[in-house]
Motif scaffolding. Structure first.
Motif, short mmCIF file in Angstrom:
data_model
loop_
_atom_site.label_atom_id
_atom_site.label_comp_id
_atom_site.label_asym_id
_atom_site.label_seq_id
_atom_site.Cartn_x
_atom_site.Cartn_y
_atom_site.Cartn_z
N ASN B 359 32.23 33.99 33.43
CA ASN B 359 33.24 34.26 34.44
C ASN B 359 32.99 35.64 35.03
OD1 ASN B 359 35.95 33.50 35.64
ND2 ASN B 359 36.44 35.48 34.73
N GLN B 360 32.82 35.67 36.35
CA GLN B 360 32.51 36.95 37.01
C GLN B 360 33.55 37.28 38.06
OE1 GLN B 360 28.59 37.34 38.70
NE2 GLN B 360 27.72 36.12 37.05
N ASP B 361 34.05 38.51 38.00
CA ASP B 361 34.97 39.00 39.03
C ASP B 361 34.35 40.25 39.66
OD1 ASP B 361 37.46 37.40 38.91
OD2 ASP B 361 37.41 38.02 36.80
N ASN B 362 34.40 40.29 40.98
CA ASN B 362 33.94 41.47 41.70
C ASN B 362 34.90 41.75 42.83
OD1 ASN B 362 31.19 42.24 40.62
ND2 ASN B 362 30.97 40.04 40.95
N GLY B 363 35.09 43.01 43.15
CA GLY B 363 35.96 43.31 44.28
C GLY B 363 36.27 44.77 44.39
N LEU B 364 37.35 45.00 45.12
CA LEU B 364 37.72 46.35 45.48
C LEU B 364 39.14 46.62 45.01
CD1 LEU B 364 36.08 48.34 47.32
CD2 LEU B 364 37.56 47.58 49.21
N ILE B 365 39.37 47.75 44.34
CA ILE B 365 40.72 48.23 44.11
C ILE B 365 40.81 49.58 44.80
CG2 ILE B 365 42.42 49.02 42.41
CD1 ILE B 365 41.23 47.10 40.40
N ASN B 366 41.63 49.62 45.85
CA ASN B 366 41.70 50.81 46.69
C ASN B 366 40.30 51.12 47.23
OD1 ASN B 366 42.83 52.86 48.05
ND2 ASN B 366 43.41 54.10 46.28
N ILE B 367 39.70 52.24 46.85
CA ILE B 367 38.36 52.54 47.35
C ILE B 367 37.30 52.30 46.29
CG2 ILE B 367 39.08 54.17 49.15
CD1 ILE B 367 38.33 56.37 46.95
N ASN B 368 37.71 51.73 45.16
CA ASN B 368 36.78 51.60 44.04
C ASN B 368 36.24 50.19 43.89
OD1 ASN B 368 39.31 53.50 42.99
ND2 ASN B 368 37.29 54.42 42.85
N GLN B 369 34.94 50.09 43.67
CA GLN B 369 34.28 48.82 43.41
C GLN B 369 34.42 48.49 41.93
OE1 GLN B 369 32.61 46.42 44.92
NE2 GLN B 369 32.71 47.22 47.02
N TYR B 370 34.90 47.29 41.60
CA TYR B 370 34.95 46.92 40.20
C TYR B 370 34.17 45.63 39.98
CZ TYR B 370 38.35 43.27 41.27
OH TYR B 370 38.95 42.15 41.77
N GLY B 371 33.71 45.47 38.76
CA GLY B 371 33.01 44.24 38.39
C GLY B 371 33.32 43.92 36.94
N ARG B 372 33.36 42.62 36.62
CA ARG B 372 33.74 42.23 35.26
C ARG B 372 33.03 40.91 34.99
NH1 ARG B 372 39.27 42.90 36.06
NH2 ARG B 372 39.35 40.77 36.74
N THR B 373 32.30 40.83 33.90
CA THR B 373 31.66 39.56 33.53
C THR B 373 32.01 39.23 32.09
OG1 THR B 373 29.83 40.04 35.00
CG2 THR B 373 29.47 38.31 33.39
N ASP B 374 32.57 38.04 31.91
CA ASP B 374 32.88 37.55 30.56
C ASP B 374 31.94 36.40 30.25
OD1 ASP B 374 35.08 39.08 29.61
OD2 ASP B 374 36.35 38.07 31.08
N ARG B 375 31.24 36.50 29.12
CA ARG B 375 30.40 35.39 28.68
C ARG B 375 30.87 34.97 27.30
NH1 ARG B 375 26.63 39.19 30.11
NH2 ARG B 375 25.79 38.92 32.20
N LEU B 376 30.90 33.68 27.11
CA LEU B 376 31.33 33.19 25.80
C LEU B 376 30.45 32.01 25.40
CD1 LEU B 376 34.77 32.85 24.35
CD2 LEU B 376 33.51 30.75 24.57
N ALA B 377 30.03 32.01 24.16
CA ALA B 377 29.31 30.84 23.64
C ALA B 377 29.92 30.52 22.28
CB ALA B 377 27.83 31.14 23.50
N ASN B 401 30.48 33.83 20.17
CA ASN B 401 29.90 35.03 20.73
C ASN B 401 30.66 35.40 22.00
OD1 ASN B 401 27.64 35.98 22.98
ND2 ASN B 401 27.53 37.06 21.03
N SER B 402 31.27 36.59 22.01
CA SER B 402 31.93 37.04 23.24
C SER B 402 31.29 38.31 23.72
CB SER B 402 33.43 37.29 23.06
OG SER B 402 33.88 36.90 21.83
N ASN B 403 31.16 38.37 25.02
CA ASN B 403 30.46 39.48 25.62
C ASN B 403 31.18 39.85 26.90
OD1 ASN B 403 27.94 39.75 27.87
ND2 ASN B 403 27.94 41.14 26.13
N ARG B 404 31.47 41.14 27.09
CA ARG B 404 32.05 41.57 28.36
C ARG B 404 31.29 42.77 28.89
NH1 ARG B 404 38.08 42.91 30.56
NH2 ARG B 404 38.08 40.64 30.72
N GLU B 405 31.07 42.73 30.22
CA GLU B 405 30.50 43.88 30.92
C GLU B 405 31.47 44.28 32.00
OE1 GLU B 405 25.90 42.29 30.76
OE2 GLU B 405 26.77 42.86 32.69
N GLU B 406 31.73 45.56 32.10
CA GLU B 406 32.60 46.06 33.17
C GLU B 406 31.87 47.13 33.95
OE1 GLU B 406 37.02 45.63 31.10
OE2 GLU B 406 36.29 47.62 31.69
#
Lengths: 214, 701
Positions: B359-377, B401-406
């Motif tokens: 699951n990947q989320d990308n976008g903007l909060i105010n002027i900040n770029q955010y990204g979030r990736t959740d992987r699960l097996a 196995n859970s993995n998150r990148e922010e």
């Protein structure tokens, strides 16, 4: 010497033939008793007694499918006399078990497939809201199989027509939909001849429903 | 020749037979109740009868000597006894024991609401979930009408018995779903990703659930997917929010289903005034592929793969600068689940499953770029051993196995955890009326470097034909939420201990349940002064449920009420306080009626909940203010018809019909001078959909 062997064989044959005949007669007598119990049955207890009787016959006449068939049919009718949903379920499960045993003996018999579909319908009607979706396909498959095995058998046509008759219009049933099906079944009943203990029921019920469609 | 005559006359004698024996008696069950309809006979003979309404029986037999008398009845199994037939009258007094079966045996019910299409004695079925007004066929929204839950329209998830939304986990054929909801939009609840029509069974456990499941402090929602579709059909849906299709193709022993949908909320959201300042209203597109294969009479292989993509952007109010802050989100979600189950011999069953998601989320909060990736097996295997009629023993193992990148403006952080678990659980029927479920679950987390052992115990005792008492106790562990794990490696498992007692009465068409519980929290994550596990709390309360399908013909209604007393010290709380998801009283009334003349199914749901706590930074006491009472009345109508001869449902729903003004809390500016109520995005919502099924030829021919 030769005559002696011939005589022995002859005696053996006569002996076996007599035994078989005795068995046969016993079977026929037992089936007649069962049909008698069935035709005079009024209460759920009477139908249970008839079903128990047919099941006993089935236990002895191990190659005959008709005892299991009638045991299942009378048990299904017993189910219709009950009120409690759990009891109904137990009885229809028993009927399905019995018709399943008939099917093992004669997998290609149209009458068995038809009755199996009928009992499956009855089980759906114990709780139609929850069982309709999952059970309809199974019931219809069995009835279609019955038609394919013997296109002249009127009973699968009648069972489907009857189900259409009692299904609300909103769900695709109703008298209008059922009428042509009942007419088809009626024509098949006219042409159908059953002998011995072979199933012959349904004609009157079909006619009664047809009357209500007019 | 002489011999032949002799033999023939002998044969004739066989025909004449012997003298007959009269056998009569009475038959009772093990509680001395007279049993009618019992089949009684001499083994391997036609001789026999059935007991009458007073349990009496009489029959004649021509058999001779030592014989087996066999007797059986539906629901009572089979028994036999030896008798000697010699022409003398035989008087018998027989007993037949009631058989243990699923219909009359006690079931473990503490904490659990089960919705099933196949099982007996359940409270809801999948159609109930789909037709609950106000839920719009969203599983999670429908469950919010059950006791123990809170109405939550401003955030994703189920708040169960004083638990945060993250304390409820959802399982698909036994496998944890990491992202069961569409992406959270600021101050709005998103729908669940999965259609209720995918599932044949839904078990909602508000506590004390099985050791087969872990990683949920409060509640487990267990979804069981359907088996093969009955036939080849196409489904088309045309809605005010978009369109979808699904094609089921049925082969002899397998099936393939392909579905797709496109959703665009812009037209629907432009009808009513929206609180939300949308820039781009949510759009999404997705597809599913399912393949199911009945490998044998008892074996079943299922696969489910889903991909979806969604986009949205909006402005939020900056209460400090009194300007608008942009927010945007682009989401990609991939989910897959493979499972296989079969019986080995007559006593063993195995369940194996594998799932993977991204699951990947990308976008903007105010002027900040955010990204979030959740992987699960996840891989899981359970073996069940059947003992006797009803008792079972389960053992299993689970790797997760859970993995998150922010990322935040190019800065990155991540964590990776391998959680290995093993569990064993026995359902032991001590009698037909008493069952004990004893379970143990052990987990080791590589990232936390910690292990836990969680005992579970449930007891249920049948007090009458329709009523039973249940008790449950259990310890539950859960990893801290991802947002904390990526920031700290110093954390440990969080822990909850549940105690509950339940009384339930299920008659024909009526269900009554009352349940009292106490839940103790320990080791909750606190973020002050540094990340630690010093949080704690409690929740206690009473849940009531009444459902009645019997009193009014064609009417089905249920009433649920929850009383909750909860306090906790967690996250950034300065002290022990009732959290915002701790409304004291919640009441739901759900009503459904079918009008056959109008071919319409009408439903209404009324919910009322006492005010939610919120914190006013200007007040002396923390979290001491309450919003006003929450009220909602939603109605829906399903009209059944035909379009070009195809089975069609026209569905209309209006949420919050009377237009109650609701608020879920307040957002304050940094200085505390300005505040804004958190409100539902619109006062009312209207949804219209046309659902057509093509190829359902049940009544053709």
């Amino acid at each position: 010497m030769k005559t002696k062997i011939t005589t022995t064989i002859a005696i053996a044959f006569i002996f076996i033939a007599t035994l078989v005949k005795a068995q046969d007669e016993k079977y026929i007598a037992a089936m007649k008793t069962g049909m008698q119990l069935f035709s005079t049955a009024k209460s759920g207890a009477d139908f249970t007694a008839a079903s128990n009787h047919f099941e006993r016959v089935a236990g002895i006449a191990k190659t005959e499918w008709l005892p299991f068939y009638y045991a299942a049919y009378t048990q299904m009718i017993n189910g219709t006399t009950l009120q409690d949903a759990n009891q109904k379920d137990l009885v229809y499960d028993k009927a399905l078990e019995l018709i399943g045993k008939a099917e093992v003996l004669n997998p290609a018999e149209s009458e068995i497939a038809a009755l199996k579909g009928y009992i499956t319908f009855m089980k759906i009607y114990v709780d139609p809201m929850t069982r309709m979706q999952s059970g309809m396909g199974e019931a219809m498959a069995s009835l279609q199989k019955a038609k394919a095995l013997n296109p002249e058998n009127p009973r699968p046509y009648f069972i489907i027509a009857q189900n259409q008759f009692y299904t609300p219009e909103a769900y695709g049933g109703g008298k209008k939909v059922a009428k042509p099906s009942l007419e088809t079944a009626a024509a098949k009943f006219e042409a159908f001849k059953a002998d011995g203990f072979a199933p012959s029921w349904g004609k009157d019920q079909n006619q009664a429903l047809l009357e209500q469609c007019k | 020749m002489k011999k032949l005559i002799l033999v023939l006359s002998f044969n004739l004698i066989i025909g004449f037979s012997y003298a007959q024996t009269l056998i009569s008696g009475i038959i009772k069950d093990n509680k001395s109740k007279l049993l009618p309809g019992v089949s009684i006979s001499i083994k391997n003979s036609y001789d026999g009868t059935s007991s009458d309404s007073t349990g009496k029986f009489t029959f004649k037999s021509f058999e001779k000597g030592e014989q087996w008398l066999v007797f059986s009845a539906i629901g009572f199994g089979f028994d036999s006894t030896k008798i000697v037939l010699d022409g003398q009258l035989i008087q018998l007094s027989l007993t037949l024991k009631e058989q243990l079966n699923e219909l009359n045996a006690v079931v473990i019910s503490a904490g659990t609401f089960e919705a099933s299409d196949t099982k007996k004695g359940v409270v809801l079925n999948s159609l109930d979930v789909a037709t609950t007004a106000g839920a719009e066929a969203d599983v999670f929204a429908a469950l919010q009408t059950l006791p123990g839950t809170q109405p939550a329209a401003s955030e994703n998830g189920l708040f169960v018995r004083g638990g945060a939304a993250s304390e409820t986990n959802t399982y698909f054929d036994g496998m944890l779903i990491k992202n069961p909801f569409n992406t959270q939009v600021p101050e709005q609840a998103s729908r669940g990703r999965f259609s209720p029509f995918l599932f044949k069974g839904t078990t909602f456990s508000a506590g004390g659930y099985s050791a087969v499941y872990g990683q949920a402090l409060s509640s487990a929602l267990i979804l069981e997917s359907k088996d093969l579709p009955a036939k080849t059909v196409s489904d088309i849906s045309l809605m005010t929010v978009g369109a979808g299709f699904n094609q089921d193709i049925r082969f002899k022993n397998s099936s393939l289903s392909i579905g797709g949908n496109y959703i665009n909320l812009k037209p629907a959201l432009s009808v009513f005034k929206q609180q939300t300042d949308w820039v781009n209203e949510p759009t999404s597109a997705g597809g599913t592929i399912q393949y199911k294969w009945k490998t044998s009479n008892t074996g079943m292989f299922k696969s489910y793969v889903e991909y979806s993509k969604s986009d949205l952007s909006l402005n939020t109010n900056n209460l400090d600068s009194q300007t608008k802050n942009p927010f945007s989100n682009g989401n990609h979600n991939f989910y897959s689940n493979l499972s296989y189950q079969d019986y080995i011999g007559s006593n063993w069953k195995i369940n194996t499953a594998f799932s993977a998601s991204n699951n990947q989320d990308n976008g903007l909060i105010n002027i900040n770029q955010y990204g979030r990736t959740d992987r699960l097996a996840q891989a899981k295997a359970t073996a069940t051993r059947y003992i006797g009629t009803l008792s079972t023993l389960k053992i299993g193992t689970d790797w997760l196995n859970s993995n998150r990148e922010e990322s935040w403006d190019g800065l990155k952080r991540d964590y990776n955890d391998n959680l290995n678990s093993a569990y064993a659980e026995g359902d032991i029927f001590l009698s037909q009326n008493l069952v004990a479920r004893v379970g143990l679950r052990g987990e080791y987390s590589s990232y936390l470097g910690a292990a836990n052992v969680a005992p579970r115990l449930s007891l249920a005792y049948k007090t009458g034909k329709f009523s039973q008492l249940s008790f449950a106790y259990g310890e539950f562990f859960q990893n801290p939420e991802d947002q904390y794990l990526v920031q700290s490696k110093q954390l440990d498992f969080q822990k909850a201990t549940h105690y509950m007692a339940n009384f339930q009465k299920i008659g024909s068409g009526q269900t009554f349940r009352v349940e009292a519980y106490y839940k103790k929290y320990a080791d909750l994550v606190k973020t002050n002064p540094t990340f630690n596990n010093n949080g704690f709390g409690y929740a206690k309360g009473v849940d009531l449920f009444w459902r009645d399908k019997k009193t009014f013909k064609g009417v089905d209604y249920w009433v649920s009420y929850s009383y909750l007393d909860t306090k906790r010290d967690f996250q950034n709380y300065p002290t022990l306080a009732t959290p915002h998801f701790g409304a004291k009283h919640c009441l739901n009334i759900v009503y459904k009626q079918f009008f056959s003349k109008l071919k319409s199914y009408v439903g209404a749901t009324y919910s009322v909940a006492s005010g939610r706590p919120f914190n006013n930074p200007n007040a002396v006491e923390f979290m001491n203010e309450r919003t006003k009472t929450f009220q909602n009345l939603s109605v829906n109508v399903s009209y059944l018809t035909r379009v070009f001869g195809n089975y069609t449902v026209l569905y209309t729903s209006v949420s919050n019909l009377p237009g109650f003004r609701n608020e879920f809390g307040y957002r304050y500016s940094q200085n505390g001078n300005n505040r804004q109520a958190i409100e539902p995005p619109a006062l009312r919502n209207v949804f219209v959909g046309l659902f057509i099924t093509i190829g359902d030829d049940t009544y053709k021919n």
